[in-house]
Design a protein around this motif. Structure first.
Motif, PDB file in Angstrom:
ATOM      1  N   ALA B 236       0.825  -1.207   0.000  1.00  0.00           N
ATOM      2  CA  ALA B 236       0.000   0.000   0.000  1.00  0.00           C
ATOM      3  C   ALA B 236       0.860   1.258   0.000  1.00  0.00           C
ATOM      4  CB  ALA B 236      -0.919  -0.001   1.216  1.00  0.00           C
ATOM      5  N   SER B 237       1.970   1.225   0.783  1.00  0.00           N
ATOM      6  CA  SER B 237       2.735   2.463   0.918  1.00  0.00           C
ATOM      7  C   SER B 237       3.581   2.740  -0.318  1.00  0.00           C
ATOM      8  CB  SER B 237       3.625   2.404   2.162  1.00  0.00           C
ATOM      9  OG  SER B 237       4.548   1.353   2.061  1.00  0.00           O
ATOM     10  N   PHE B 238       3.976   1.708  -1.049  1.00  0.00           N
ATOM     11  CA  PHE B 238       4.739   1.932  -2.283  1.00  0.00           C
ATOM     12  C   PHE B 238       3.850   1.775  -3.516  1.00  0.00           C
ATOM     13  CE2 PHE B 238       8.136   1.002   0.715  1.00  0.00           C
ATOM     14  CZ  PHE B 238       9.088   1.931   0.358  1.00  0.00           C
ATOM     15  N   SER B 239       2.551   1.946  -3.323  1.00  0.00           N
ATOM     16  CA  SER B 239       1.619   1.731  -4.434  1.00  0.00           C
ATOM     17  C   SER B 239       1.645   2.915  -5.397  1.00  0.00           C
ATOM     18  CB  SER B 239       0.211   1.539  -3.879  1.00  0.00           C
ATOM     19  OG  SER B 239      -0.730   1.812  -4.868  1.00  0.00           O
ATOM     20  N   ILE B 240       1.521   2.594  -6.669  1.00  0.00           N
ATOM     21  CA  ILE B 240       1.485   3.637  -7.699  1.00  0.00           C
ATOM     22  C   ILE B 240       0.271   4.551  -7.502  1.00  0.00           C
ATOM     23  CG2 ILE B 240       0.226   2.155  -9.329  1.00  0.00           C
ATOM     24  CD1 ILE B 240       2.883   4.624 -10.464  1.00  0.00           C
ATOM     25  N   SER B 241      -0.723   4.109  -6.723  1.00  0.00           N
ATOM     26  CA  SER B 241      -1.927   4.932  -6.561  1.00  0.00           C
ATOM     27  C   SER B 241      -1.611   6.271  -5.886  1.00  0.00           C
ATOM     28  CB  SER B 241      -3.008   4.180  -5.802  1.00  0.00           C
ATOM     29  OG  SER B 241      -2.510   3.732  -4.586  1.00  0.00           O
ATOM     30  N   TRP B 242      -0.482   6.371  -5.173  1.00  0.00           N
ATOM     31  CA  TRP B 242      -0.077   7.673  -4.626  1.00  0.00           C
ATOM     32  C   TRP B 242       0.223   8.646  -5.747  1.00  0.00           C
ATOM     33  CZ3 TRP B 242      -0.967   8.958   0.145  1.00  0.00           C
ATOM     34  CH2 TRP B 242      -1.014   7.969   1.116  1.00  0.00           C
ATOM     35  N   THR B 243       0.953   8.162  -6.726  1.00  0.00           N
ATOM     36  CA  THR B 243       1.260   9.041  -7.859  1.00  0.00           C
ATOM     37  C   THR B 243       0.005   9.327  -8.675  1.00  0.00           C
ATOM     38  OG1 THR B 243       3.547   8.334  -7.934  1.00  0.00           O
ATOM     39  CG2 THR B 243       2.666   9.252  -9.949  1.00  0.00           C
ATOM     40  N   VAL B 244      -0.858   8.316  -8.785  1.00  0.00           N
ATOM     41  CA  VAL B 244      -2.127   8.538  -9.482  1.00  0.00           C
ATOM     42  C   VAL B 244      -2.885   9.679  -8.813  1.00  0.00           C
ATOM     43  CG1 VAL B 244      -4.359   7.529 -10.098  1.00  0.00           C
ATOM     44  CG2 VAL B 244      -2.300   6.145 -10.226  1.00  0.00           C
ATOM     45  N   ALA B 245      -2.941   9.634  -7.480  1.00  0.00           N
ATOM     46  CA  ALA B 245      -3.644  10.688  -6.743  1.00  0.00           C
ATOM     47  C   ALA B 245      -3.004  12.044  -7.021  1.00  0.00           C
ATOM     48  CB  ALA B 245      -3.629  10.386  -5.243  1.00  0.00           C
ATOM     49  N   ALA B 246      -1.669  12.086  -6.967  1.00  0.00           N
ATOM     50  CA  ALA B 246      -0.977  13.357  -7.188  1.00  0.00           C
ATOM     51  C   ALA B 246      -1.246  13.890  -8.587  1.00  0.00           C
ATOM     52  CB  ALA B 246       0.526  13.177  -6.963  1.00  0.00           C
ATOM     53  N   VAL B 247      -1.189  13.002  -9.581  1.00  0.00           N
ATOM     54  CA  VAL B 247      -1.436  13.430 -10.965  1.00  0.00           C
ATOM     55  C   VAL B 247      -2.867  13.944 -11.086  1.00  0.00           C
ATOM     56  CG1 VAL B 247      -1.637  12.647 -13.352  1.00  0.00           C
ATOM     57  CG2 VAL B 247       0.260  11.866 -11.961  1.00  0.00           C
ATOM     58  N   PHE B 248      -3.809  13.195 -10.531  1.00  0.00           N
ATOM     59  CA  PHE B 248      -5.211  13.601 -10.593  1.00  0.00           C
ATOM     60  C   PHE B 248      -5.393  14.994  -9.978  1.00  0.00           C
ATOM     61  CE2 PHE B 248      -9.391  14.004  -8.704  1.00  0.00           C
ATOM     62  CZ  PHE B 248     -10.224  13.621  -9.740  1.00  0.00           C
ATOM     63  N   ILE B 249      -4.861  15.159  -8.768  1.00  0.00           N
ATOM     64  CA  ILE B 249      -5.027  16.419  -8.040  1.00  0.00           C
ATOM     65  C   ILE B 249      -4.478  17.591  -8.850  1.00  0.00           C
ATOM     66  CG2 ILE B 249      -4.129  17.684  -6.035  1.00  0.00           C
ATOM     67  CD1 ILE B 249      -4.359  14.950  -4.521  1.00  0.00           C
ATOM     68  N   VAL B 250      -3.294  17.427  -9.375  1.00  0.00           N
ATOM     69  CA  VAL B 250      -2.650  18.545 -10.060  1.00  0.00           C
ATOM     70  C   VAL B 250      -3.298  18.796 -11.429  1.00  0.00           C
ATOM     71  CG1 VAL B 250      -0.472  19.381 -10.997  1.00  0.00           C
ATOM     72  CG2 VAL B 250      -0.507  18.187  -8.824  1.00  0.00           C
ATOM     73  N   VAL B 251      -3.637  17.723 -12.129  1.00  0.00           N
ATOM     74  CA  VAL B 251      -4.243  17.897 -13.457  1.00  0.00           C
ATOM     75  C   VAL B 251      -5.614  18.563 -13.339  1.00  0.00           C
ATOM     76  CG1 VAL B 251      -5.309  16.594 -15.341  1.00  0.00           C
ATOM     77  CG2 VAL B 251      -2.964  16.131 -14.675  1.00  0.00           C
ATOM     78  N   ILE B 252      -6.410  18.100 -12.398  1.00  0.00           N
ATOM     79  CA  ILE B 252      -7.742  18.681 -12.205  1.00  0.00           C
ATOM     80  C   ILE B 252      -7.626  20.136 -11.766  1.00  0.00           C
ATOM     81  CG2 ILE B 252      -9.854  18.586 -10.803  1.00  0.00           C
ATOM     82  CD1 ILE B 252      -9.816  16.266 -12.525  1.00  0.00           C
ATOM     83  N   GLY B 253      -6.751  20.371 -10.792  1.00  0.00           N
ATOM     84  CA  GLY B 253      -6.631  21.726 -10.239  1.00  0.00           C
ATOM     85  C   GLY B 253      -5.986  22.682 -11.226  1.00  0.00           C
ATOM     86  N   GLY B 254      -4.977  22.224 -11.898  1.00  0.00           N
ATOM     87  CA  GLY B 254      -4.287  23.101 -12.845  1.00  0.00           C
ATOM     88  C   GLY B 254      -2.792  22.943 -12.680  1.00  0.00           C
ATOM     89  N   ILE B 255      -2.180  22.303 -13.681  1.00  0.00           N
ATOM     90  CA  ILE B 255      -0.747  22.016 -13.580  1.00  0.00           C
ATOM     91  C   ILE B 255       0.029  23.324 -13.749  1.00  0.00           C
ATOM     92  CG2 ILE B 255      -0.472  21.439 -16.031  1.00  0.00           C
ATOM     93  CD1 ILE B 255       1.316  19.081 -15.028  1.00  0.00           C
ATOM     94  N   GLY B 256       1.086  23.495 -12.977  1.00  0.00           N
ATOM     95  CA  GLY B 256       1.882  24.712 -13.071  1.00  0.00           C
ATOM     96  C   GLY B 256       1.241  25.924 -12.424  1.00  0.00           C
ATOM     97  N   THR B 257       0.282  25.713 -11.549  1.00  0.00           N
ATOM     98  CA  THR B 257      -0.261  26.836 -10.774  1.00  0.00           C
ATOM     99  C   THR B 257      -0.119  26.495  -9.296  1.00  0.00           C
ATOM    100  OG1 THR B 257      -2.481  25.912 -10.651  1.00  0.00           O
ATOM    101  CG2 THR B 257      -2.012  27.324 -12.536  1.00  0.00           C
ATOM    102  N   ILE B 258      -0.046  27.530  -8.452  1.00  0.00           N
ATOM    103  CA  ILE B 258       0.114  27.259  -7.019  1.00  0.00           C
ATOM    104  C   ILE B 258      -1.212  26.847  -6.398  1.00  0.00           C
ATOM    105  CG2 ILE B 258       0.750  28.252  -4.800  1.00  0.00           C
ATOM    106  CD1 ILE B 258       2.726  29.993  -6.232  1.00  0.00           C
ATOM    107  N   ALA B 259      -2.294  27.491  -6.848  1.00  0.00           N
ATOM    108  CA  ALA B 259      -3.598  27.178  -6.258  1.00  0.00           C
ATOM    109  C   ALA B 259      -4.142  25.849  -6.786  1.00  0.00           C
ATOM    110  CB  ALA B 259      -4.581  28.302  -6.537  1.00  0.00           C
ATOM    111  N   GLY B 260      -3.595  25.365  -7.901  1.00  0.00           N
ATOM    112  CA  GLY B 260      -4.096  24.138  -8.520  1.00  0.00           C
ATOM    113  C   GLY B 260      -4.148  22.943  -7.579  1.00  0.00           C
ATOM    114  N   PRO B 261      -3.016  22.571  -6.949  1.00  0.00           N
ATOM    115  CA  PRO B 261      -3.052  21.423  -6.056  1.00  0.00           C
ATOM    116  C   PRO B 261      -4.011  21.602  -4.874  1.00  0.00           C
ATOM    117  CG  PRO B 261      -0.798  22.000  -6.589  1.00  0.00           C
ATOM    118  CD  PRO B 261      -1.657  23.079  -7.154  1.00  0.00           C
ATOM    119  N   ILE B 262      -4.212  22.867  -4.461  1.00  0.00           N
ATOM    120  CA  ILE B 262      -5.125  23.098  -3.334  1.00  0.00           C
ATOM    121  C   ILE B 262      -6.553  22.754  -3.762  1.00  0.00           C
ATOM    122  CG2 ILE B 262      -6.015  24.824  -1.728  1.00  0.00           C
ATOM    123  CD1 ILE B 262      -3.318  26.269  -1.991  1.00  0.00           C
TER     124      ILE B 262
END
Lengths: 286, 344
Positions: B236-262
């Motif tokens: 679970a701790s080395f699962s690729i789903s962590w990166t999936v979550a990060a990609v999802f969060i940043v892509v949805i919010g806006g890549i290359g913006t500070i407020a995007g990940p928030i």
């Protein structure tokens, strides 16, 4: 000694298949300039398509290729034309992330429909082997897989050199704009290239499914094999891919024989790592 | 931006909003329900995860697919430090960050020579290799993992503060970093690799700093997460789903913006909580997240924040330097050309 010899034979035979696993990814990277992070998952998808076809029709795995190959071509073409072509102009990152998305979608759809259980495409051939000496045997299925893998690469090379569509694909990869001026429909060509890449994934997926257990999550293992073959062989070199497949297969099986099967995967990573340090452009790069 | 009455008003407004939000965050456990506290705690961790992936992929052009490595390393270091070595949890968290940095620096000499797909797949490969190693070491509990016994004594509200402090510090670090000279160099590298090198941007150093910061904070974030889980397990701790979550969060919010990940982090936590309440959905929730992410890349590549910024022309948290301030202090000094261009 015999055990080592046995694993060298097995490794070489597996290498032929590994080369075909990598050739599709290498082709897309060279021509469309997309890193298909879902290549391994498409391959596993093909194994599951074959499993379903076998279940529905009562066919053997080899016969199921009649359906698997066209299905994979259509999937590849549609994915490229409807989605990947749209993000190509926006640099390397968006297509990479789109294929990463495909990887997650395919993997979890398979998990939903087929559960996490191990699957196998069963055929009586798997247990057959040709005896060479008292302790050394050539497993028939490994031999078939190797021949199929090599055949895939030879046919692909022939297609690229001798057909109009193959020449169009190569022209597009050499000079996008000039090819367009000569009347090549770039987007359609990319679609066909992806379709062909998926056909290779289809064939190798079925072979892998016969040889080994597969799970919905197996994709990343084969992505890394494909990546290793691309890196070792050098991008765009079909012969390099073949040699790289043999090297990688040999390293994995012989290494696994010496250090134990649990380290087989790790050995693959280490070989790739050394390659990345020593010669990142590949053995046969242009 | 010069310091006139309007700008001062705008800045004051910003500070007031920021103070209100911070005050609300830090007092939440006193007036919010347990469920809300838990949600905001998760948001803090996922926003941090998103920020750190964004720093690599959105600003430095390093599309990492191996963020789960630092999450796992952070979790395991915390477990070893607190259970085996008897150190306090906070020390364990920081050690998790430090171990992550050591690994990142070790790998960087290899990774930073690679570009695009090489970097992406190599990071993924290293994370997978780390998983294989961790899952075979008996000292680390093999496939069973380790318990973080000390963390059992904590209540959710306490872990909540770890998460909030982490996300606030991370956001401040990102803002300060991107407004610094290093940040300016990163924009240049991302926009044109070779041109920036010719202009004297220290490429290797800039990227290395990014990897160090990203690995440290992601490692600490992993520690905080596994503090709330009490049990760290390799798959679970080395699962690729962590990166999936990060990609999802940043892509949805806006890549290359500070407020995007928030924005993306808040949406991710709400969405995944909602999806987990649906019965019989199983692994389909990952499918839904994947489909949304692919659709956003195809339809609105700049994400929510990027699209809003483009339409209304205002930024919540700007990565641009406040040129007006420095001009006000030294009115005679002309602004360097590159900064003036960025401002326009």
């Amino acid at each position: 000694m015999d055990a080592i010899l046995q694993s060298i034979i097995q490794g070489l035979l597996l290498g032929g298949l590994y080369a075909a696993v990598g050739v599709g990814m290498s082709m897309i990277f060279g021509i469309v300039q997309i890193t298909n992070l879902a290549h391994g998952d498409f391959l596993v998808l093909a194994s599951f398509v074959s499993l379903s076809v076998m279940g529905a029709m009562g066919w053997n795995p080899f016969l199921s290729l009649i359906i698997v190959i066209p299905v994979m071509f259509v999937i590849g073409y549609i994915v490229q034309v409807t989605m990947l072509n749209k993000v190509l102009s926006r640099g390397a990152e968006p297509p990479l992330l789109v294929t990463f998305g495909f990887s997650i979608i395919i993997q979890n759809l398979l998990l939903y429909f087929f559960t996490a259980n191990a699957q196998k495409l069963s055929t009586p051939l798997l247990l057959k082997s040709i005896a060479i000496s008292a302790n050394i045997r050539i497993p028939v299925m490994y031999l078939i897989a190797c021949l199929v893998g090599v055949a895939v690469i030879i046919i692909l090379g022939f297609y690229m050199r001798n057909t109009y569509q193959g020449k169009a694909i190569r022209a597009t990869s050499d000079d996008n704009e000039a090819a367009q001026l000569m009347g090549v429909n770039i987007k359609r060509t990319y679609g066909i290239a992806m379709g062909i890449s998926m056909m290779t994934a289809g064939v190798t997926g079925v072979m892998i499914g016969v040889l080994f257990n597969f799970y919905p999550s197996s994709g990343s293992t084969y992505l890394i094999i494909a990546f290793a073959v691309v890196v070792i062989g050098g991008i765009g070199s079909i012969n390099g891919t073949l040699v790289a497949g043999f090297i990688f297969g040999l390293a994995q099986v012989v290494g696994g024989q010496i250090l134990g099967a649990t380290y087989q995967q790790l050995i693959g990573y280490i070989v790739l790592l050394i390659m990345l340090i020593v010669r990142p452009q590949g053995l046969f790069s242009k | 931006m010069r310091l006139n009455a309007e700008n001062i008003k705008g800045m004051l407004l910003r500070y007031i909003v920021a103070i209100v939000i911070l005050a609300a965050l830090f007092t939440l456990p006193f007036w919010g329900g347990r469920y809300i506290v838990m949600l905001v705690m998760l948001m803090g961790m996922y926003i941090t995860l998103g920020h750190m992936w964004n720093l690599l992929a959105g600003y430095s052009g390093l599309t990492s697919l191996g963020q789960q490595m630092y999450i796992g390393v952070g979790g395991y270091t915390l477990a070893v430090a607190s259970t085996n070595l008897g150190l306090p949890l906070v020390v364990g968290l920081i050690m998790g960050g430090i171990v992550s940095v050591i690994i990142a620096v070790g790998l960087s000499y290899l990774l930073l020579r690679m570009k695009g797909m090489y970097f992406a797949i190599a990071t993924w490969m290293f994370a997978e290799a780390m998983l294989l190693i961790v899952a075979t070491v008996s000292f680390l509990g093999k496939g069973q993992g380790l318990f973080i016994t000390e963390a059992r004594k904590l209540v959710t509200a306490q872990i909540y503060y770890f998460s909030i402090v982490l996300v606030v510090i991370t956001t401040i670090v990102i803002v300060v970093l991107l407004r610094s000279k290093l940040g300016l160099g990163l924009f240049a590298i991302r926009d044109n690799d070779s041109a920036s090198a010719t202009s004297g941007v220290p490429q290797f150093k800039s990227k290395l700093y990014c990897m160090i910061i990203s690995s440290f904070i992601t490692g600490v974030c992993g520690g905080v997460f596994y503090m709330s889980q009490v049990w760290v397990q390799p798959y679970a701790s080395f699962s690729i789903s962590w990166t999936v979550a990060a990609v999802f969060i940043v892509v949805i919010g806006g890549i290359g913006t500070i407020a995007g990940p928030i924005v993306g982090g808040i949406i991710y936590v709400f969405l995944s909580q909602y999806l987990s309440t649906l019965s019989q959905i199983g692994s389909l929730n990952m499918v839904i997240l994947g489909v949304i992410a692919v659709a956003v890349i195809l339809v609105a590549p700049k994400g929510i924040v990027g699209t809003v910024q483009e339409k209304f022309g205002f930024e919540i948290l700007s990565a641009r330097r406040w040129l007006g301030k420095s001009l006000a202090k030294v009115p005679v000094a002309p602004a360097p050309a590159s900064e003036a261009e960025r401002e326009s």
